[in-house]
Design a protein around this motif. Structure first.
Motif, PDB file in Angstrom:
ATOM      1  N   ALA A  16     -25.971   5.536  -3.672  1.00  0.00           N
ATOM      2  CA  ALA A  16     -25.157   6.786  -3.252  1.00  0.00           C
ATOM      3  C   ALA A  16     -25.205   6.699  -1.637  1.00  0.00           C
ATOM      4  O   ALA A  16     -24.451   6.934  -0.819  1.00  0.00           O
ATOM      5  N   VAL A  17     -26.819   6.603  -1.189  1.00  0.00           N
ATOM      6  CA  VAL A  17     -27.203   6.697  -0.037  1.00  0.00           C
ATOM      7  C   VAL A  17     -26.593   5.524   0.814  1.00  0.00           C
ATOM      8  O   VAL A  17     -25.866   5.722   1.883  1.00  0.00           O
ATOM      9  N   ALA A  18     -26.492   4.249   0.114  1.00  0.00           N
ATOM     10  CA  ALA A  18     -25.957   3.126   1.006  1.00  0.00           C
ATOM     11  C   ALA A  18     -24.411   3.517   1.388  1.00  0.00           C
ATOM     12  O   ALA A  18     -23.832   3.251   2.154  1.00  0.00           O
ATOM     13  N   HIS A  19     -23.652   3.881  -0.086  1.00  0.00           N
ATOM     14  CA  HIS A  19     -22.329   4.011   0.303  1.00  0.00           C
ATOM     15  C   HIS A  19     -22.021   5.188   1.199  1.00  0.00           C
ATOM     16  O   HIS A  19     -20.939   4.985   2.108  1.00  0.00           O
ATOM     17  N   THR A  20     -22.696   6.166   1.165  1.00  0.00           N
ATOM     18  CA  THR A  20     -22.563   7.414   1.877  1.00  0.00           C
ATOM     19  C   THR A  20     -22.804   7.056   3.702  1.00  0.00           C
ATOM     20  O   THR A  20     -21.999   7.191   4.446  1.00  0.00           O
ATOM     21  N   VAL A  21     -23.957   6.176   3.640  1.00  0.00           N
ATOM     22  CA  VAL A  21     -24.117   5.967   5.112  1.00  0.00           C
ATOM     23  C   VAL A  21     -22.876   4.972   5.790  1.00  0.00           C
ATOM     24  O   VAL A  21     -22.552   5.191   6.606  1.00  0.00           O
ATOM     25  N   LEU A  22     -22.652   3.966   4.661  1.00  0.00           N
ATOM     26  CA  LEU A  22     -21.538   2.954   5.265  1.00  0.00           C
ATOM     27  C   LEU A  22     -20.294   3.951   5.576  1.00  0.00           C
ATOM     28  O   LEU A  22     -19.575   3.349   6.669  1.00  0.00           O
ATOM     29  N   GLY A  23     -20.172   4.720   4.830  1.00  0.00           N
ATOM     30  CA  GLY A  23     -18.733   5.651   5.122  1.00  0.00           C
ATOM     31  C   GLY A  23     -18.793   6.230   6.335  1.00  0.00           C
ATOM     32  O   GLY A  23     -17.883   6.321   7.256  1.00  0.00           O
ATOM     33  N   MET A  24     -19.971   6.837   6.829  1.00  0.00           N
ATOM     34  CA  MET A  24     -20.241   7.566   7.815  1.00  0.00           C
ATOM     35  C   MET A  24     -20.147   6.978   9.083  1.00  0.00           C
ATOM     36  O   MET A  24     -19.509   7.135   9.958  1.00  0.00           O
ATOM     37  N   VAL A  25     -20.635   5.437   8.854  1.00  0.00           N
ATOM     38  CA  VAL A  25     -20.684   4.676  10.214  1.00  0.00           C
ATOM     39  C   VAL A  25     -19.245   4.130  10.457  1.00  0.00           C
ATOM     40  O   VAL A  25     -18.897   4.104  11.571  1.00  0.00           O
ATOM     41  N   THR A  26     -18.397   3.961   9.584  1.00  0.00           N
ATOM     42  CA  THR A  26     -17.074   3.654   9.512  1.00  0.00           C
ATOM     43  C   THR A  26     -16.086   4.628  10.382  1.00  0.00           C
ATOM     44  O   THR A  26     -15.032   4.523  10.863  1.00  0.00           O
ATOM     45  N   THR A  27     -16.541   6.059  10.333  1.00  0.00           N
ATOM     46  CA  THR A  27     -15.747   7.044  10.586  1.00  0.00           C
ATOM     47  C   THR A  27     -15.959   7.311  12.141  1.00  0.00           C
ATOM     48  O   THR A  27     -15.402   8.238  12.753  1.00  0.00           O
ATOM     49  N   ASN A  28     -17.132   6.723  12.804  1.00  0.00           N
ATOM     50  CA  ASN A  28     -17.483   6.964  14.074  1.00  0.00           C
ATOM     51  C   ASN A  28     -17.626   5.693  14.798  1.00  0.00           C
ATOM     52  O   ASN A  28     -17.885   4.602  14.132  1.00  0.00           O
ATOM     53  N   ALA A  29     -17.440   5.635  16.139  1.00  0.00           N
ATOM     54  CA  ALA A  29     -17.786   4.348  16.782  1.00  0.00           C
ATOM     55  C   ALA A  29     -19.204   3.880  16.830  1.00  0.00           C
ATOM     56  O   ALA A  29     -20.091   4.778  16.845  1.00  0.00           O
ATOM     57  N   SER A  30     -19.447   2.629  16.721  1.00  0.00           N
ATOM     58  CA  SER A  30     -20.901   2.178  16.501  1.00  0.00           C
ATOM     59  C   SER A  30     -21.928   2.846  17.758  1.00  0.00           C
ATOM     60  O   SER A  30     -23.002   3.052  17.413  1.00  0.00           O
ATOM     61  N   SER A  31     -21.205   3.048  18.773  1.00  0.00           N
ATOM     62  CA  SER A  31     -22.074   3.684  19.931  1.00  0.00           C
ATOM     63  C   SER A  31     -22.737   4.922  19.733  1.00  0.00           C
ATOM     64  O   SER A  31     -23.655   5.474  20.043  1.00  0.00           O
ATOM     65  N   THR A  32     -22.021   5.612  18.578  1.00  0.00           N
ATOM     66  CA  THR A  32     -22.356   6.933  18.211  1.00  0.00           C
ATOM     67  C   THR A  32     -23.822   7.043  17.623  1.00  0.00           C
ATOM     68  O   THR A  32     -24.742   7.918  17.960  1.00  0.00           O
ATOM     69  N   TRP A  33     -24.297   5.782  17.100  1.00  0.00           N
ATOM     70  CA  TRP A  33     -25.498   5.770  16.302  1.00  0.00           C
ATOM     71  C   TRP A  33     -26.723   5.297  17.228  1.00  0.00           C
ATOM     72  O   TRP A  33     -27.630   5.186  16.956  1.00  0.00           O
ATOM     73  N   ASN A  34     -26.279   4.730  18.610  1.00  0.00           N
ATOM     74  CA  ASN A  34     -27.081   4.240  19.567  1.00  0.00           C
ATOM     75  C   ASN A  34     -27.952   2.986  18.814  1.00  0.00           C
ATOM     76  O   ASN A  34     -29.200   3.151  18.719  1.00  0.00           O
ATOM     77  N   PRO A  35     -27.361   2.146  18.260  1.00  0.00           N
ATOM     78  CA  PRO A  35     -28.288   0.951  17.596  1.00  0.00           C
ATOM     79  C   PRO A  35     -28.875  -0.012  18.846  1.00  0.00           C
ATOM     80  O   PRO A  35     -28.346  -0.132  19.639  1.00  0.00           O
ATOM     81  N   LEU A  36     -30.084  -0.039  18.303  1.00  0.00           N
ATOM     82  CA  LEU A  36     -31.164  -0.915  19.360  1.00  0.00           C
ATOM     83  C   LEU A  36     -31.412  -2.165  18.414  1.00  0.00           C
ATOM     84  O   LEU A  36     -31.721  -2.106  17.373  1.00  0.00           O
TER      85      LEU A  36
END
Length: 144
Positions: A16-36
């Motif tokens: 559930a965590v994996a699917h939930t996080v993947l879904g959240m990532v797809t609803t926002n621009a990748s820059s929102t998460w500030n990937p390093l």
């Protein structure tokens, strides 16, 4: 931030965590998460990891998560939800079951949320950290 339902097995929660996080990532621009970039020449990888911490909280029952979802929607906080109806033989079966899902008959497994701490704190204040002992105390039987 993730809030998981401790009524479920660790394997169900991880799914559930994996699917939930993947879904959240797809609803926002990748820059929102500030990937390093996290380089590891020894392992031969460069991993993109969000600058923001992921905190996992626990809920003792679905009704607490149902209330949380309502609060997040009212506050317009980005969130994604995984319901036990999303477990099944095929994506089509899961979608049909989820369309028919309802509180009392189905349970929320995980809620993911993302936002400024001052905005999300009121919604999560009643939850505690998910600990190893939560996983160890699981009785091995999920009820539906």
């Amino acid at each position: 931030m993730l809030v998981v339902n401790a009524e479920f097995s660790v394997t169900t929660i991880l799914n559930a965590v994996a699917h939930t996080v993947l879904g959240m990532v797809t609803t926002n621009a990748s820059s929102t998460w500030n990937p390093l970039p996290y380089r590891s020449p020894g392992f031969g990888v460069t991993s993109n990891i969000s600058e923001y911490p992921v905190i996992v909280l626990r809920s003792k029952r679905s009704s607490q998560l149902e209330k949380l979802v309502q609060q997040l929607a009212e506050a317009r906080i980005v969130h994604n939800v995984f319901i036990d109806s999303m477990l099944g033989a095929s994506a089509a079966d899961q979608q049909a079951a989820t369309f028919s899902a309802s509180p009392g008959e189905n349970r929320i497994v995980c809620v993911g949320l993302f936002g400024q701490e001052d905005a999300i704190r009121p919604a999560i204040k009643s939850f505690s950290l998910y600990k190893t002992s939560d996983a160890l105390s699981y009785n091995g039987h999920e009820t539906s």
